[in-house]
Every structure is written in C-alpha cells, then in structure tokens.
Design a protein around this motif. Structure first.
Motif, short mmCIF file in Angstrom:
data_model
loop_
_atom_site.label_atom_id
_atom_site.label_comp_id
_atom_site.label_asym_id
_atom_site.label_seq_id
_atom_site.Cartn_x
_atom_site.Cartn_y
_atom_site.Cartn_z
N VAL A 168 54.71 16.52 42.32
CA VAL A 168 54.56 17.04 42.74
C VAL A 168 54.61 18.93 43.33
CG1 VAL A 168 55.78 17.70 44.73
CG2 VAL A 168 55.82 15.75 44.05
N GLY A 169 53.31 19.01 43.65
CA GLY A 169 52.24 20.27 43.60
C GLY A 169 51.79 21.22 45.08
N ARG A 170 51.22 22.03 44.79
CA ARG A 170 50.41 23.18 45.48
C ARG A 170 49.15 23.58 44.76
NH1 ARG A 170 53.26 23.27 51.08
NH2 ARG A 170 52.43 25.90 50.56
N ASP A 171 48.12 23.82 46.19
CA ASP A 171 47.26 24.47 45.42
C ASP A 171 48.06 25.67 45.74
OD1 ASP A 171 44.82 25.89 46.87
OD2 ASP A 171 44.06 23.70 46.79
N ILE A 172 47.42 26.51 44.79
CA ILE A 172 47.54 28.11 44.60
C ILE A 172 45.66 28.62 44.68
CG2 ILE A 172 49.78 27.68 43.87
CD1 ILE A 172 48.65 27.75 41.12
N GLU A 173 44.96 28.12 44.42
CA GLU A 173 44.00 28.64 45.08
C GLU A 173 43.23 29.77 45.64
OE1 GLU A 173 39.73 29.45 43.67
OE2 GLU A 173 40.99 27.67 42.58
N ASP A 174 44.27 30.22 46.74
CA ASP A 174 44.24 31.43 47.26
C ASP A 174 45.33 32.57 47.05
OD1 ASP A 174 43.45 29.52 49.50
OD2 ASP A 174 45.85 29.72 50.20
N ARG A 175 45.72 32.43 45.54
CA ARG A 175 46.83 33.39 44.86
C ARG A 175 45.68 33.38 43.66
NH1 ARG A 175 51.89 31.17 41.34
NH2 ARG A 175 51.24 33.21 40.29
N ARG A 176 44.42 32.53 43.63
CA ARG A 176 43.32 32.99 42.23
C ARG A 176 42.16 34.13 43.38
NH1 ARG A 176 40.77 28.26 39.02
NH2 ARG A 176 39.74 27.69 40.63
N GLU A 177 41.62 33.26 44.19
CA GLU A 177 41.63 33.69 44.72
C GLU A 177 41.71 35.78 45.47
OE1 GLU A 177 38.00 35.15 46.97
OE2 GLU A 177 38.22 33.55 45.74
N LEU A 178 43.35 35.45 45.79
CA LEU A 178 43.93 37.24 46.39
C LEU A 178 43.26 37.92 44.91
CD1 LEU A 178 45.45 38.82 47.74
CD2 LEU A 178 48.16 38.55 46.45
N ALA A 179 44.37 37.27 43.03
CA ALA A 179 43.79 38.32 42.31
C ALA A 179 42.46 38.66 41.99
CB ALA A 179 43.89 37.38 41.11
N ARG A 180 41.29 37.96 42.06
CA ARG A 180 39.72 38.28 42.23
C ARG A 180 39.89 39.57 43.65
NH1 ARG A 180 38.92 32.78 41.57
NH2 ARG A 180 38.25 32.55 44.19
N MET A 181 40.50 39.32 45.07
CA MET A 181 39.57 40.26 45.79
C MET A 181 40.54 41.68 44.88
SD MET A 181 40.44 37.82 48.95
CE MET A 181 40.44 40.07 49.78
N VAL A 182 41.69 41.89 44.39
CA VAL A 182 42.57 43.23 44.15
C VAL A 182 41.75 43.42 43.24
CG1 VAL A 182 44.49 43.62 42.72
CG2 VAL A 182 44.68 42.13 44.76
N ARG A 183 41.18 42.84 41.92
CA ARG A 183 40.36 43.28 41.08
C ARG A 183 39.05 43.48 41.19
NH1 ARG A 183 42.11 38.23 38.82
NH2 ARG A 183 39.82 37.22 38.53
N SER A 184 38.54 42.73 42.30
CA SER A 184 37.16 43.52 42.96
C SER A 184 37.39 45.00 43.95
CB SER A 184 36.47 42.72 43.80
OG SER A 184 35.24 43.29 44.51
N ALA A 185 38.64 45.09 44.52
CA ALA A 185 38.92 45.92 45.10
C ALA A 185 38.77 47.26 44.32
CB ALA A 185 39.81 45.52 45.96
N MET A 186 39.96 47.27 43.69
CA MET A 186 40.26 48.17 42.63
C MET A 186 39.18 48.62 42.00
SD MET A 186 42.98 47.74 39.44
CE MET A 186 44.04 47.23 39.99
N LEU A 187 38.33 47.18 41.02
CA LEU A 187 36.50 47.83 40.26
C LEU A 187 36.16 48.96 41.24
CD1 LEU A 187 35.90 45.21 38.11
CD2 LEU A 187 37.00 47.14 37.51
N TRP A 188 35.83 48.51 42.49
CA TRP A 188 34.65 49.03 43.91
C TRP A 188 35.45 50.71 44.15
CZ3 TRP A 188 29.53 48.64 45.16
CH2 TRP A 188 29.62 47.85 44.93
N GLY A 189 37.10 50.86 43.89
CA GLY A 189 37.64 51.67 44.82
C GLY A 189 37.41 52.56 43.35
N LEU A 190 37.47 52.24 42.09
CA LEU A 190 37.69 53.00 41.19
C LEU A 190 36.12 53.70 41.12
CD1 LEU A 190 40.01 51.91 38.34
CD2 LEU A 190 40.37 53.91 39.80
#
Length: 486
Positions: A145-167
């Motif tokens: 019994v589980g849940r798809d957490i690909e959205d969490r991984r996508e969120l992490a990628r977006m945060v890292r990308s936003a941080m790098l682009w922002g910096l």
C-alpha cells in the motif's frame, strides 16, 4: 593599475559584493527552511494517508480474510488518484491492485520503502517515485500500500532550479549594480581628486563638484568648499596684509629714520636731541600698536583667542566702555550718549568685546565730530551707543553724524589698512574695524555698516545666551550716560 582593476578595488564594489553574499546566504537559508518545512508537512500527510489506508484494509482482512482484502483492493484500485495497491501471491503474480509488477528489492522488503515504478504515459512509459509499506501475509502473499510521490521530487527539482536561477540572477544584478554604482562613485571621486590636485598646485579658486543630489558626497563637498573659500579668503588677506605692510609701514619707518638722521645733522643740543627721541618713541609706539593689532586679528581669525568666555551683560559693558571715552569726547566737543536699558546676556570674551566696542566708539568720535554735518542750528555733534535685542541676537549700535561711508566702500572698509580719509590727518592704521569684524566672527556674530541719515550706523550683532535676555542677572535700573563738553 587598469581602470577595471581600480573599479573592482573600490569600497563601493566590495560592499556591493559583501551585501550580495549576505543576501544570498539569507535567501538560501530562508528557501531551505521553507522547503524543509514543506517536505515535513507533506511527509506527515503521506504517512497519515497510508496509515489510514492500512487500518481500513486490516479491518477488511480481519472481517473477511484474504478474499475480502482482494476485493477491497480491487475496488479501491479503480478510483483515480495517487494511491498504489498490490496483492500478490507467493509466485509474485498479481492478484489485485493497480501495480502491475514490482522489483525484487521491493518484493523482499518489509515496512516503509521508497521505490520507482513504471506507468503508462502519453508517448510511452514514465518512471515515477513512490512510497509504500510492504506487509507479508500468510501463504507467502504480499500486500503493498503506497502513494505516488513524484510530485514531491518535482517540487524538490523546482526549488533547486529556482534557487540556482534566483542566485544567478541576483548575482548578475548585484555585480552589475555594484559595477554601475562604483563607476558613478569613482567618477565623482576622480573629479574631487582632480580638483584637489588643482588646488594643491596653487589654484585656490577651485571648488569640489556638487551634483545637487544632496547625498553624503554633496554634503562633504559643500563643507569642504566652505573651508576652501575661507582658506582662499585668508590667503588673499595674507597677501593683502603683506602688501599693505610694505606700503603703510614703509612711510612711518622712513619718517622715523629721516627724523633721527636730521637730529644727527643738527648741532649738538640736548633739547633738540630730546625732542627727536620723543618723536622717535612716538613713532615706535605707533608701529608697535599696528603690529599688536595685526597679531590680534591673526589670532582671532585663527580661533586662538577668546578662550576665557563667560556669560556677561553687554548693556553694562557698553556703559563701562562709554565712561572710559568721556575725556576723549570732551576734547572733541562731542555729545556721547550711551544708553543701557535691560540686561542683555551673551556668552563671550569680556576683554575682546570691550576692545571691539572701544574701537567702534573711537572711530565714531574721530570721524563724527561735526566737521561735515550738524544735528541742527546750535546743536553739537552727537555719538550714540546702545544695546538692544533683535531676532534672538544682541545688537550693539554705534551712530555718529559724520560723513559716513559710501555704500560701495562698506565692504572694503572692513579690510586691513583701509582708510577712506585721504588726508590721513587722524591717527590710526586702518585696523580698527578689521579687528571688530574678527571679534564678531569669533563669537558667531556679524558687523554691519548702515546709513544713519546723516552719518554712519555700525551694528555689532552677537548671538544671545540661549536666546534669553534679562535672566540670571540682577535687576537694575537702566542708566543714561550723557557726556558733554564743559
């Protein structure tokens, strides 16, 4: 040193980089904190959802066994969403659920585990991340019994990308802004440095540029320009004094030498020698007075005088100085009227202010003797001196009925060695008003020459002691000193 190196070494550019680094560090900490809290919240929600699913399936299993569990999983698998289910037998064949197959690692796992699974997607198959609990059932069965957490991984990628682009954008704008600000500041500093080099080469008329923004560099430039104007004025005064000394002191020195030489040519006689020596002493005393006045003015303009300041009553001081000039006024046939009403307090040097008042009265007596104007039929020339308050200042006013000073000469007459009397029949060196003006500047005041209709009106204006008059001094009746010839 190249222009770029010079620019990068400026304090402004270094400060810009420092602020950029600090702001970037603060931004990284803030974004990381927000991401961490978001991840914790999503993880808690995930665990709560899976725990709720497991409790429901456990109840179904206890109520109807494996068959009930299989039918319940099949029913829930048909509901769209991120939930993942699998019931498999000991041969790893799917019995029920929406997971078609699992990896050997997942099959052999027990408890919470993250894994990657495949599912159909437009254009093919995609790999997605999931989180599940694996349970072993009797007979070798497995319940996942589980849940798809690909959205969490996508969120992490977006945060890292936003941080790098922002910096990156922040660094670009920070370095570009620091470069632009440094260039503007460096241009102003270079202009100031060029002006100072011009001034050091001897051109005292140069002034630091002011762009009108009112910033700290403008305020600094304005203060330095005032200082340069004062230095230029002092240097011009020094040159003028040197020229005046060369011209005005050459005559009495020549006269002194000629008198001594003439005495030596005369036949020997004690009376003639005594007369020559007496006149020589008189000339020497006059020269000494001139040099003393010059030294006093120099000390006043340098701010090296007036250390012994006290709160004093200028009304009483005016009366005291006027009394000292009673014999002089009587000899000149003048009416000297000195009015002192209520106490007027100022903070200043009593000796210097007394000397300034004495100089003003002495000038008024010398040139206001009525040889040029009369106060009316049968009246005698009058010199007046009194003190009053006006606009938070104490004003000492000396008036006469003499020829006055032309408007065009009222600024020049305050300079050293300037005498408007062409005949120079009156004794003096032309330093009296210069000394009064220096005393006024030392006390933060001013000296004004005005028309008295007829005659001259001289106003010595001084700041009062905190704007208070008549406080802290003993009350006394105003006195009137009227000095008339016998």
């Amino acid at each position: 040193m190249t222009a770029l190196t010079k620019l990068f070494r400026t304090t402004t550019f270094r400060l810009s980089l420092t602020y950029l680094a600090l702001f970037s560090a603060a931004a990284i900490v803030a974004i990381s904190y927000i991401y961490w809290n978001t991840t914790v919240l999503l993880t808690q929600q995930l665990h709560q959802t899976i725990d709720a699913e497991l409790k429901g399936l456990a109840e179904q299993y206890r109520a109807g066994g494996l068959n009930r569990l299989v039918s319940t999983v099949a029913e829930r698998s048909e509901t769209p969403g991120n939930s993942l289910y699998l019931v498999a037998d000991a041969s790893e064949r799917r019995v029920s659920g929406n997971l078609s197959a699992v990896s050997p690692e997942l099959w052999n796992s027990v408890g919470p585990v993250e894994f990657v699974y495949s599912r159909p997607a437009p254009g093919g198959v995609e790999q997605r991340l999931a989180y599940a609990n694996v349970f072993r059932l009797p007979g070798g069965y497995r319940l996942i019994v589980g849940r798809d957490i690909e959205d969490r991984r996508e969120l992490a990628r977006m945060v890292r990308s936003a941080m790098l682009w922002g910096l990156g954008v922040m660094a670009l704008f920070g370095i570009g802004g620091g470069y632009w600000v440094s260039r503007k500041l460096l241009a102003r500093i270079d202009a100031i440095a060029a002006t100072t080099r011009t001034i050091m080469e001897g051109d005292l008329s140069g002034r630091l540029p002011v762009n009108g923004s009112g910033d700290e560099l403008d305020r600094l430039a304005e203060s330095l320009n005032l200082m340069l104007a004062r230095i230029e004025q002092l240097m011009a005064g020094l040159r003028e004094v040197s020229d005046n000394i060369a011209h005005d002191l050459k005559t009495p020195l020549s006269r002194l030498r000629n008198r001594v030489e003439a005495a030596l040519r005369e036949p020997y006689g004690e009376a003639s020698y005594r007369e020559a020596l007496e006149r020589t002493i008189e000339e020497a005393d006059g020269l000494i007075k001139t040099f003393n006045a010059l030294l006093s003015i120099a000390r006043l303009e340098a701010g090296a005088a007036g250390e012994s300041r006290e709160v004093l009553d200028v009304s009483a001081l005016v009366g005291d100085v006027a009394e000292l000039y009673e014999p002089v006024a009587e000899e000149r046939g003048l009416v000297l009227r000195a009015e002192a009403s209520k106490p007027i307090l100022v903070r200043g040097d009593r000796q210097l202010l007394g000397q300034a008042i004495a100089n003003l009265i002495d000038n008024a007596i010398k040139y206001g003797d009525g040889g040029f104007a009369s106060g009316g039929a049968g009246s005698r020339p009058e010199v007046g001196v009194h003190a009053e308050t006006k606009g938070g200042n104490a004003e000492i006013i000396v008036t006469d009925r003499g020829p006055g000073v032309p408007l065009a000469d009222r600024g020049r007459v305050l300079d050293r060695f300037v005498r408007l009397e062409a005949s120079r029949s009156e004794p003096g060196s032309g330093l009296g008003l210069s000394l009064v003006a220096a005393v006024a500047r030392l006390h933060g005041g001013s000296l004004r020459l005005e028309d008295n209709h007829p005659g001259l009106r001289v106003v010595l204006s001084l700041p009062t002691n905190g704007g208070v008059t008549g406080n802290g001094a003993a009350d006394h009746d105003g006195h009137l000193v009227e000095i008339r010839p016998a």
